[in-house]
Enzyme design. Structure first.
Site, mmCIF file in Angstrom:
data_model
loop_
_atom_site.group_PDB
_atom_site.id
_atom_site.type_symbol
_atom_site.label_atom_id
_atom_site.label_comp_id
_atom_site.label_asym_id
_atom_site.label_seq_id
_atom_site.Cartn_x
_atom_site.Cartn_y
_atom_site.Cartn_z
ATOM 1 N N TRP A 259 1.005 -1.401 -0.047
ATOM 2 C CA TRP A 259 -0.087 0.092 0.011
ATOM 3 C C TRP A 259 0.907 1.275 0.069
ATOM 4 O O TRP A 259 0.333 2.379 0.423
ATOM 5 C CB TRP A 259 -0.869 0.097 1.238
ATOM 6 C CG TRP A 259 -2.070 -0.861 1.103
ATOM 7 C CD1 TRP A 259 -3.392 -0.369 0.595
ATOM 8 C CD2 TRP A 259 -2.211 -2.316 1.432
ATOM 9 N NE1 TRP A 259 -3.991 -1.637 0.714
ATOM 10 C CE2 TRP A 259 -3.611 -2.660 0.979
ATOM 11 C CE3 TRP A 259 -1.189 -3.323 1.888
ATOM 12 C CZ2 TRP A 259 -3.872 -4.215 1.307
ATOM 13 C CZ3 TRP A 259 -1.742 -4.663 2.135
ATOM 14 C CH2 TRP A 259 -2.760 -4.980 1.703
ATOM 15 N N CYS B 244 -7.029 -4.314 -1.456
ATOM 16 C CA CYS B 244 -8.289 -5.313 -0.973
ATOM 17 C C CYS B 244 -9.025 -5.762 -2.219
ATOM 18 O O CYS B 244 -9.636 -6.741 -2.062
ATOM 19 C CB CYS B 244 -8.952 -4.340 -0.025
ATOM 20 S SG CYS B 244 -9.993 -2.996 -0.810
ATOM 21 N N HIS C 281 -13.167 -0.431 1.518
ATOM 22 C CA HIS C 281 -12.680 -1.746 1.760
ATOM 23 C C HIS C 281 -13.666 -2.710 1.011
ATOM 24 O O HIS C 281 -14.893 -2.731 1.298
ATOM 25 C CB HIS C 281 -12.411 -1.945 3.409
ATOM 26 C CG HIS C 281 -11.717 -3.368 3.369
ATOM 27 N ND1 HIS C 281 -10.464 -3.530 2.821
ATOM 28 C CD2 HIS C 281 -12.184 -4.410 4.185
ATOM 29 C CE1 HIS C 281 -10.296 -4.839 3.255
ATOM 30 N NE2 HIS C 281 -11.097 -5.191 3.975
ATOM 31 N N ASP D 132 -12.784 -12.311 4.429
ATOM 32 C CA ASP D 132 -11.826 -11.076 3.924
ATOM 33 C C ASP D 132 -10.705 -11.551 3.709
ATOM 34 O O ASP D 132 -9.890 -11.980 4.660
ATOM 35 C CB ASP D 132 -12.107 -10.131 5.017
ATOM 36 C CG ASP D 132 -11.529 -8.940 4.371
ATOM 37 O OD1 ASP D 132 -10.564 -8.709 3.590
ATOM 38 O OD2 ASP D 132 -11.588 -7.772 5.238
ATOM 39 N N ASP E 50 -17.412 4.502 15.578
ATOM 40 C CA ASP E 50 -17.551 5.925 15.746
ATOM 41 C C ASP E 50 -16.169 6.451 15.115
ATOM 42 O O ASP E 50 -14.986 6.054 15.391
ATOM 43 C CB ASP E 50 -17.898 6.557 17.132
ATOM 44 C CG ASP E 50 -19.353 6.283 17.163
ATOM 45 O OD1 ASP E 50 -19.946 5.985 16.247
ATOM 46 O OD2 ASP E 50 -19.709 6.427 18.407
ATOM 47 N N GLU F 35 -17.525 21.263 -10.126
ATOM 48 C CA GLU F 35 -17.579 20.383 -11.333
ATOM 49 C C GLU F 35 -16.404 20.272 -12.058
ATOM 50 O O GLU F 35 -15.351 21.283 -11.875
ATOM 51 C CB GLU F 35 -18.466 20.823 -12.408
ATOM 52 C CG GLU F 35 -20.017 20.674 -11.888
ATOM 53 C CD GLU F 35 -20.647 19.257 -11.758
ATOM 54 O OE1 GLU F 35 -20.106 18.489 -12.564
ATOM 55 O OE2 GLU F 35 -21.018 18.868 -10.852
ATOM 56 N N TYR G 207 -6.393 5.430 -0.346
ATOM 57 C CA TYR G 207 -7.710 4.977 -0.041
ATOM 58 C C TYR G 207 -7.666 4.199 1.301
ATOM 59 O O TYR G 207 -8.725 4.082 1.977
ATOM 60 C CB TYR G 207 -8.182 3.829 -1.219
ATOM 61 C CG TYR G 207 -7.826 2.499 -0.818
ATOM 62 C CD1 TYR G 207 -8.996 1.591 -0.315
ATOM 63 C CD2 TYR G 207 -6.905 1.965 -1.123
ATOM 64 C CE1 TYR G 207 -8.325 0.287 -0.443
ATOM 65 C CE2 TYR G 207 -6.397 0.598 -1.216
ATOM 66 C CZ TYR G 207 -7.343 -0.262 -0.461
ATOM 67 O OH TYR G 207 -7.148 -1.587 -0.278
ATOM 68 N N GLU H 241 -25.522 32.095 4.391
ATOM 69 C CA GLU H 241 -24.499 31.180 3.948
ATOM 70 C C GLU H 241 -23.489 31.853 3.452
ATOM 71 O O GLU H 241 -23.654 32.798 2.681
ATOM 72 C CB GLU H 241 -25.291 30.108 3.042
ATOM 73 C CG GLU H 241 -24.176 29.246 2.540
ATOM 74 C CD GLU H 241 -24.897 28.211 1.473
ATOM 75 O OE1 GLU H 241 -25.596 27.361 1.975
ATOM 76 O OE2 GLU H 241 -24.553 28.283 0.194
ATOM 77 N N ARG I 108 -13.491 16.135 4.021
ATOM 78 C CA ARG I 108 -13.987 15.392 2.719
ATOM 79 C C ARG I 108 -12.936 14.972 1.829
ATOM 80 O O ARG I 108 -11.896 15.547 1.447
ATOM 81 C CB ARG I 108 -15.102 16.353 1.811
ATOM 82 C CG ARG I 108 -15.483 15.719 0.605
ATOM 83 C CD ARG I 108 -16.696 16.405 0.131
ATOM 84 N NE ARG I 108 -17.095 15.655 -1.123
ATOM 85 C CZ ARG I 108 -18.130 16.407 -1.862
ATOM 86 N NH1 ARG I 108 -18.798 17.369 -1.514
ATOM 87 N NH2 ARG I 108 -18.380 15.705 -2.860
#
Length: 687
Positions: A240, A276, A334, A357, A399, A479, A514, A537, A578
């Site tokens: 990875w 994965c 995953h 898995d 969480d 976009e 990822y 806003e 994000r």
């Protein structure tokens, strides 16, 4: 009577293959499914078989040390009526010196390679004939088989279909890549059976291993361990860190066939490299090949909870930059496998889809494997059942807590989110669309049932509501977040109060992988002070420049944006995170001519270079079970200039009729892991 002498025999490989749905395997030997009769024809020399005078019996054996007690050997006499619970042989039809015999295994027989011997006896004179080898597989069409699946469309998708889609991306931007499972391609069955024969349990105790091969739970656990190479001569080496020069980048694979053949051809040395979805797809191929219904499943925002407290803690400073490394991570997605089987080893209610898995993450009973874990047990929080339920439960339920470490060292809990375990996805049955199966894994957020499950799992889940009061912060993307382009992201702040608020906004972007590993910075704005009117806003933009992310972006094409909002009145710090997927260019595939079985077909494949620099070292790889004979590789001799189109044509020879998928992967020094596919309906060859 003279002795009954066998002259020739016919195992009817083609006809039995059609009836047992194994004909597409293309191997020249007999492959049948357990619990279902198959027919052979015996031809005797000099005279015909005489009922009441001649006695015919069979021996079938599997494994290196077959025995009746371990279920790996059976001796049975030809009779008039079939026996359901054990091996049986029934005389069918006699024409002169030819005799048709229907053989049948019990629906719980051991799967694998078998040898078959015929014995004849007349007036105490007897002979023995080795009449061939065959392979026995699981049978999802037989109601008594532990892998029985009732729906024929599902059996077609999860056992017989050789191609599919695997979902990747982020939970806000889900896309699919095509995958050639190829379980019926030449050599694949032999490779899958070899895999069972070199697994450590077989090497430790061959007799016990072969005697347990009637159990899909056992087989699933073996396959889960053998697809990774962490404890054994397994298939794939996981990596990875974005350094793949001495092997294949995980992004470059488009099918399992090439992986499995490389493993076999290089003396069962691990193939470099997998991640994965490659582990899951190869395991899916092996399970389908052996006859166990299987599908690849993607869990978005998948938690890797190493300390099993069902909480993933992240720490950032006031600029939104990571403050300390944590072993606990959130993977953007995953992939694992679900396989369909009964669980007679557990209490009632846990039959059906089981998670397997093969990605090496944590050890299970001392070995890097995971499952089979009943999906029902994960949903109900039944942590003590076999196998590995707490780890998978955390993957879909943990969480996430973000802590802002202030300049004075004080840690403030900013957000506690339940974004883990989103949009759990698999390919729909018979269609190229995404099926959301999240409801199989968890009850609706905030429901009574969810609360009861968490109490059972001994975890107090905080209820997480949208903050209607006060300030609200989210990240929006413009976009055109395309590879080679600049694009904008915005911190969007809503003031949901009746007073004007004065705030400071910070935005920071870093490349990420990822699996949650954070890389170097590729965007930052200095803190901006803003006033927001009541119920209004405001947006604060940050431009992400191609020249900033070009050399830093990993092959996962992901950028993590963190926005921090400090409310000057209250001192509160609000944080939003994000992950943005930077899109590759599309591959276009045109089919020229009318597709027909065993008739040449031409595919035209093209891609436009979206970058401001030439693409060097360009390679297209094309494959599709039933359409190509293995992989077809096209290396371009010239670089592809900016905004120019790379285009070529390739001859195909469709072997199978029906719906097939042509899959293409594009690699170059500057662009990697670009995928495309096209469905092709092949008309049957005219009779």
């Amino acid at each position: 009577f003279a002795e009954l002498v066998l002259e020739t025999w016919d195992l009817h490989c083609d006809r039995n293959g059609q009836e047992h749905r194994t004909a597409d395997m293309g191997c020249k030997q007999l492959v049948v499914r357990r619990g279902q009769p198959f027919t052979i024809t015996l031809r005797f020399s000099g005279r015909e078989y005489q009922e009441g005078v001649d006695k015919i019996s069979f021996n079938v054996q599997t494994g290196p040390c077959p025995s009746e007690t371990s279920g790996t050997s059976s001796h049975f006499v030809m009779t008039d009526c079939p026996e359901e619970s054990c091996w049986s042989a029934v005389s069918q039809q006699q024409e002169g010196e030819s005799l048709s015999v229907s053989l049948c295994s019990p629906p719980d027989a051991r799967i694998g390679r078998y040898s078959m011997t015929l014995e004849t006896c007349t007036d105490y004179q007897g002979s023995s004939y080795q009449i061939g080898d065959f392979v026995l597989l699981f049978n999802p069409w037989h109601p008594e088989d532990t892998v029985f699946l009732r729906d024929e469309n599902e059996r077609r998708e999860y056992v017989l279909s050789q191609h599919g889609l695997i979902y990747q991306g982020t939970y806000k931007y889900i896309f699919s890549i095509p995958w050639n499972f190829g379980q019926f391609e030449d050599e694949i069955l032999a490779i899958c059976l070899d895999m069972l024969d070199i697994n450590p349990k077989h090497l430790r105790d061959q007799n016990q291993d072969c005697s347990r091969r009637n159990d899909p739970v056992y087989i699933g656990r073996v396959v889960s361990a053998m697809v990774n190479c962490n404890d054994d001569q397994g298939v794939l080496w996981g990596r990875w860190d974005n350094r793949y020069d001495d092997g294949m980048s995980p992004m470059a694979w488009i099918g399992s066939v090439d992986v499995l053949k490389r493993w076999k051809n290089f003396g069962c040395q691990p193939v470099k490299y997998g991640q994965c979805w490659v582990f899951a797809a190869v395991a899916c191929t092996v399970m389908r090949c052996l006859g166990i219904p299987s599908r690849v499943v993607t869990n978005f925002n998948s938690a890797h909870d190493t300390n099993a407290n069902l909480t993933i803690d992240h720490y950032v400073n006031e600029k939104g930059q990571p403050e300390r490394e944590s072993r606990d991570k959130i993977w953007n997605f995953h992939c694992w496998v679900e396989s369909w089987m009964a669980r007679p080893d557990l209490a009632a209610g846990y039959d059906g889809w089981q998670v397997l898995d093969p990605t090496p993450q944590e050890k299970s009973e001392g070995v890097y494997c995971c499952g089979p874990a009943p999906v029902k047990a994960i949903k109900e929080g039944d942590m003590l059942l076999k196998y590995d339920i707490p780890f998978i439960f955390a993957e879909v339920n943990a969480d996430v807590v973000y802590w802002v470490v202030q300049d004075d060292g004080v840690q403030k809990q900013s957000i506690r989110s339940s974004d883990v375990g989103k949009y759990i996805s698999t390919k729909s049955v018979g269609r190229d669309s995404r099926e959301d199966i999240t409801h199989n894994y968890k009850y609706p957020e905030g429901s009574e049932e969810e609360r009861a499950v968490f109490e059972k799992a001994e975890h107090q889940k905080k209820s997480i509501g949208e903050e209607d009061e006060g300030l609200h912060l989210r990240i929006k993307v413009s976009e055109g977040a395309n590879k080679g382009s600049d694009f904008d992201v915005f911190a969007v702040i809503n003031n949901n109060t009746d007073e004007e608020r004065v705030c400071r906004v910070t935005l920071c972007a870093r490349v990420t992988s990822y699996n949650g590993t954070i890389g170097p910075q590729c965007g930052l704005i200095d803190p901006v002070d803003i006033n927001i009117e009541p119920r209004a806003e405001k947006r604060v933009p940050m431009r992400i420049l191609y020249e900033e992310y070009r050399d830093k972006l990993t092959q996962d094409n992901l950028i993590k944006v963190v926005a921090l909002l400090k409310d000057h009145q209250t001192g509160d710090i609000i944080l939003s995170v994000r992950d943005i997927y930077v899109e590759n260019p599309p591959i276009k595939i045109r089919i020229l001519g009318e597709p027909m079985q065993n008739r040449k077909l031409v595919a035209e494949i093209s891609l436009v270079n979206p970058l401001a620099v030439p693409l060097n070292g360009c390679v297209f790889v094309v494959e599709g079970s039933g359409l190509t004979d293995g992989q077809l590789v096209k290396e371009l001799e010239e670089p592809v200039e900016p905004q120019a189109e790379a285009k070529f044509r390739m001859d195909l020879m469709p072997r199978l009729s029906g719906l097939q998928k042509l899959m293409v992967d594009f690699e170059s020094d500057q662009l990697t892991g670009v995928k495309g596919y096209r469905n092709v309906i092949i008309a049957p060859q005219p009779v």
